[in-house]
Write a protein that holds these residues in place. Structure first.
Motif, PDB file in Angstrom:
ATOM      1  N   ARG A  62       0.841  -1.205   0.000  1.00 39.96           N
ATOM      2  CA  ARG A  62       0.000   0.000   0.000  1.00 39.96           C
ATOM      3  C   ARG A  62       0.872   1.250   0.000  1.00 39.96           C
ATOM      4  O   ARG A  62       0.387   2.346  -0.235  1.00 39.96           O
ATOM      5  N   THR A  63       2.146   1.074   0.323  1.00 37.13           N
ATOM      6  CA  THR A  63       3.125   2.148   0.221  1.00 37.13           C
ATOM      7  C   THR A  63       4.021   1.827  -0.968  1.00 37.13           C
ATOM      8  O   THR A  63       3.947   0.745  -1.532  1.00 37.13           O
ATOM      9  N   SER A  64       4.861   2.746  -1.382  1.00 34.95           N
ATOM     10  CA  SER A  64       5.744   2.522  -2.538  1.00 34.95           C
ATOM     11  C   SER A  64       4.970   1.937  -3.709  1.00 34.95           C
ATOM     12  O   SER A  64       5.361   0.940  -4.320  1.00 34.95           O
ATOM     13  N   THR A  65       3.854   2.572  -4.032  1.00 40.18           N
ATOM     14  CA  THR A  65       2.946   1.963  -5.006  1.00 40.18           C
ATOM     15  C   THR A  65       3.564   1.822  -6.389  1.00 40.18           C
ATOM     16  O   THR A  65       3.208   0.895  -7.119  1.00 40.18           O
ATOM     17  N   TYR A  66       4.501   2.702  -6.769  1.00 41.42           N
ATOM     18  CA  TYR A  66       5.112   2.560  -8.082  1.00 41.42           C
ATOM     19  C   TYR A  66       5.921   1.269  -8.191  1.00 41.42           C
ATOM     20  O   TYR A  66       6.119   0.727  -9.284  1.00 41.42           O
ATOM     21  N   THR A  67       6.398   0.773  -7.042  1.00 40.47           N
ATOM     22  CA  THR A  67       7.101  -0.505  -7.046  1.00 40.47           C
ATOM     23  C   THR A  67       6.178  -1.623  -7.517  1.00 40.47           C
ATOM     24  O   THR A  67       6.626  -2.587  -8.157  1.00 40.47           O
ATOM     25  N   ALA A  77      -3.764  -2.848 -11.390  1.00 40.72           N
ATOM     26  CA  ALA A  77      -3.193  -1.504 -11.329  1.00 40.72           C
ATOM     27  C   ALA A  77      -2.272  -1.367 -10.120  1.00 40.72           C
ATOM     28  O   ALA A  77      -2.517  -1.955  -9.063  1.00 40.72           O
ATOM     29  N   TYR A  78      -1.217  -0.579 -10.278  1.00 36.79           N
ATOM     30  CA  TYR A  78      -0.238  -0.435  -9.191  1.00 36.79           C
ATOM     31  C   TYR A  78      -0.831   0.263  -7.978  1.00 36.79           C
ATOM     32  O   TYR A  78      -0.387   0.066  -6.855  1.00 36.79           O
ATOM     33  N   ASP A  79      -1.865   1.097  -8.174  1.00 37.17           N
ATOM     34  CA  ASP A  79      -2.521   1.786  -7.059  1.00 37.17           C
ATOM     35  C   ASP A  79      -3.890   1.169  -6.810  1.00 37.17           C
ATOM     36  O   ASP A  79      -4.894   1.859  -6.675  1.00 37.17           O
ATOM     37  N   LEU A  80      -3.902  -0.132  -6.731  1.00 36.68           N
ATOM     38  CA  LEU A  80      -5.130  -0.913  -6.651  1.00 36.68           C
ATOM     39  C   LEU A  80      -6.068  -0.415  -5.558  1.00 36.68           C
ATOM     40  O   LEU A  80      -7.288  -0.415  -5.721  1.00 36.68           O
ATOM     41  N   ASP A  81      -5.523   0.022  -4.426  1.00 38.01           N
ATOM     42  CA  ASP A  81      -6.349   0.400  -3.278  1.00 38.01           C
ATOM     43  C   ASP A  81      -6.657   1.888  -3.215  1.00 38.01           C
ATOM     44  O   ASP A  81      -7.355   2.330  -2.304  1.00 38.01           O
ATOM     45  N   SER A  82      -6.148   2.644  -4.154  1.00 37.03           N
ATOM     46  CA  SER A  82      -6.298   4.091  -4.069  1.00 37.03           C
ATOM     47  C   SER A  82      -7.721   4.530  -4.389  1.00 37.03           C
ATOM     48  O   SER A  82      -8.324   4.085  -5.374  1.00 37.03           O
ATOM     49  N   ALA A  83      -8.243   5.438  -3.569  1.00 36.30           N
ATOM     50  CA  ALA A  83      -9.564   6.013  -3.843  1.00 36.30           C
ATOM     51  C   ALA A  83      -9.508   6.951  -5.040  1.00 36.30           C
ATOM     52  O   ALA A  83     -10.533   7.259  -5.643  1.00 36.30           O
ATOM     53  N   ASN A  84      -8.293   7.414  -5.374  1.00 32.79           N
ATOM     54  CA  ASN A  84      -8.118   8.360  -6.489  1.00 32.79           C
ATOM     55  C   ASN A  84      -7.549   7.681  -7.736  1.00 32.79           C
ATOM     56  O   ASN A  84      -6.968   8.346  -8.590  1.00 32.79           O
TER      57      ASN A  84
END
Length: 464
Positions: free
Chosen positions: A291-296, A320-327
């Motif tokens: 959930r951190t370092s999402t670009y990794t 997607a790399y930001d699977l959990d992101s609300a944005n």
């Protein structure tokens, strides 16, 4: 044609290669790693033809996919009918060949299918609808304006749903049986799913993941045939959905071993090999997302996607790399689609049906992984089968031990990029982190999808 392509070069023994490796690697020779896939199953870093079983390799190769290529199948989550329709069209115009549409928490009457599927031809474009709602009602809605032949299917595994929620599976089996009969002429429509995600996301090692998936397959074959479904229909109409993790070579071998094991199940039902065409969707792992370092996660998914296509998937879903992101926006979805497109159009991996064939190490790993998983599957059957093993807590206990080993390995120095090494201090965000105490330890405890990084973050904080 001569027996050897380069007859002027004499063959080298493994000892000769080892001496050369020692010379070239010097002091780093002892650091050359081996692969421990599960307890008791370890592989050396290289293998020679003399150490392989040619008959077993031929059998493994015979069970693999016969047609090259795969479908680029992005995951799209339903929001509202018009926006989701636009997202589907955008994906199809920009590299997607099929769609995995997540309706999991959406009531079917909210979908407004005429708007959702506007100008989409389900007879041309496979769409898999992920939902735990009534599959018969879903099919009725999507088939109203789709003609007589549909591709895609219903991405729902009632047994996995039962293990997650406690909701019984019997009524869903009846609905699947009816839908299989209703769509028997639609060879490319799959009314149910058999997933490995639940086991993978609870820390299963590859042997456990394969064993539980094969046990689930055998259970569905029994349940559906007892409900009057012909064995060949029951087998061919499943969507086999597999999580692909970060251990590059192991995951290639895992997919190849899965096809071999599926063939063993189909042969147990005396089904002809040439008529059995299992369809495997590979999905990059959410268990190894941070959930951190999402670009990794973007880099990690690229490696996982390569394992998936070399291993022989029929469809690839890159998360997607930001699977959990609300944005989460179009950028991350586009990057995920393009991973599959680059592999397809630029790597040439899509022009060979079984790219891993002929690698001594991968062939040996595939065979031994399959043998270990089959042995574990037989142990599950002796204990009463998958359902009984879950009700008794056996599956939960096995997963708990495997997950604990993975968390322990991170604390003992195994590297997870962006989690315990190579991350920025400002990237740490431990909201929602868990402890191992919440893993199932008693009879009939439900399973939840987990992230490995969450346990590392929580335990790291607890030591401060």
């Amino acid at each position: 044609m001569p027996g050897h392509l380069f007859s002027e070069f004499s063959p080298s023994s493994k000892d000769a290669w080892e001496k050369l490796a020692q010379k070239e690697l010097k002091g780093k020779w002892r650091e050359l790693p081996s692969w421990t896939i599960s307890p008791g199953l370890t592989f050396e870093p290289y293998l020679t033809r003399q150490e392989t079983d040619s008959e077993r390799i031929a059998e493994m190769q015979q069970s693999q996919k016969k047609n090259p290529g795969w479908l680029n199948m992005p995951d799209i989550t339903f929001t509202d009918p018009r926006k989701t329709n636009a997202a589907i069209k955008n994906a199809l115009a920009n590299g997607a060949d099929a769609i995995f549409l997540n309706l999991r928490d959406t009531e079917l009457n909210r979908c407004e299918f005429p708007k959702l599927l506007h100008s989409l031809r389900l007879s041309d474009t496979p769409v898999f609808f992920q939902t735990d709602k009534n599959s018969g009602q879903l099919f009725s809605e999507i088939s109203k304006h789709a003609g007589y032949y549909l591709k895609g299917g219903v991405a729902f595994d009632p047994l996995a749903h039962w293990m997650r929620t406690g909701t019984r599976y019997e009524s869903s089996i009846n609905a699947i049986s009816e839908l299989v009969h209703h769509t028997k002429s639609m060879r490319e429509f799959r009314p149910y799913m058999i997933e490995t995600h639940l086991y993978h996301n609870n820390g299963a090692d590859p042997v456990q993941e394969l064993a539980f998936a094969i046990a689930a397959t055998a259970t569905y074959m029994d349940l559906l045939t007892e409900n009057g479904v012909a064995p060949l229909l029951a087998f061919n109409r499943a969507l086999f959905s597999v999580s692909v993790g970060t251990r590059y070579l192991t995951e290639i071998a895992k997919l190849r071993a899965f096809r071999y094991l599926l063939q063993r199940i189909s042969r147990a039902y005396e089904l002809p090999d040439e008529l059995c065409v299992p369809f495997l969707q590979a999905r990059t792992s959410s268990f190894y997302h941070t959930r951190t370092s999402t670009y990794t996660n973007m880099i990690r998914a690229s490696s996982e996607a390569m394992s998936a296509v070399i291993g022989g998937c029929n469809a690839l879903t890159v998360q997607a790399y930001d699977l959990d992101s609300a944005n989460r926006g179009d950028f991350s979805d586009r990057i995920a689609r393009n991973v599959s497109s680059v592999l397809s159009f630029e790597s040439s991996l899509g022009i060979v049906a079984d790219p891993a064939a002929g690698s001594y190490l991968l062939e040996d790993m595939s065979c031994k992984l399959a043998d270990a998983a089959w042995k574990s599957f037989l142990d599950i059957e002796e204990k009463g089968g998958l359902i009984q093993c879950f009700e008794s807590g056996f599956i939960q206990n096995e997963l708990q031990k495997s997950l604990a080993q993975k968390v322990s390995a991170l604390h003992q120095g195994q590297v997870m990029v962006g989690v315990n090494r190579f991350h920025q201090p400002t990237e740490r965000n431990d909201a929602g982190a868990k402890t191992l105490a919440d893993v199932a330890t008693h009879q009939f405890t439900l399973l939840n999808d987990r992230r490995l990084s969450d346990y590392f973050h929580q335990q790291s904080l607890s030591k401060k």
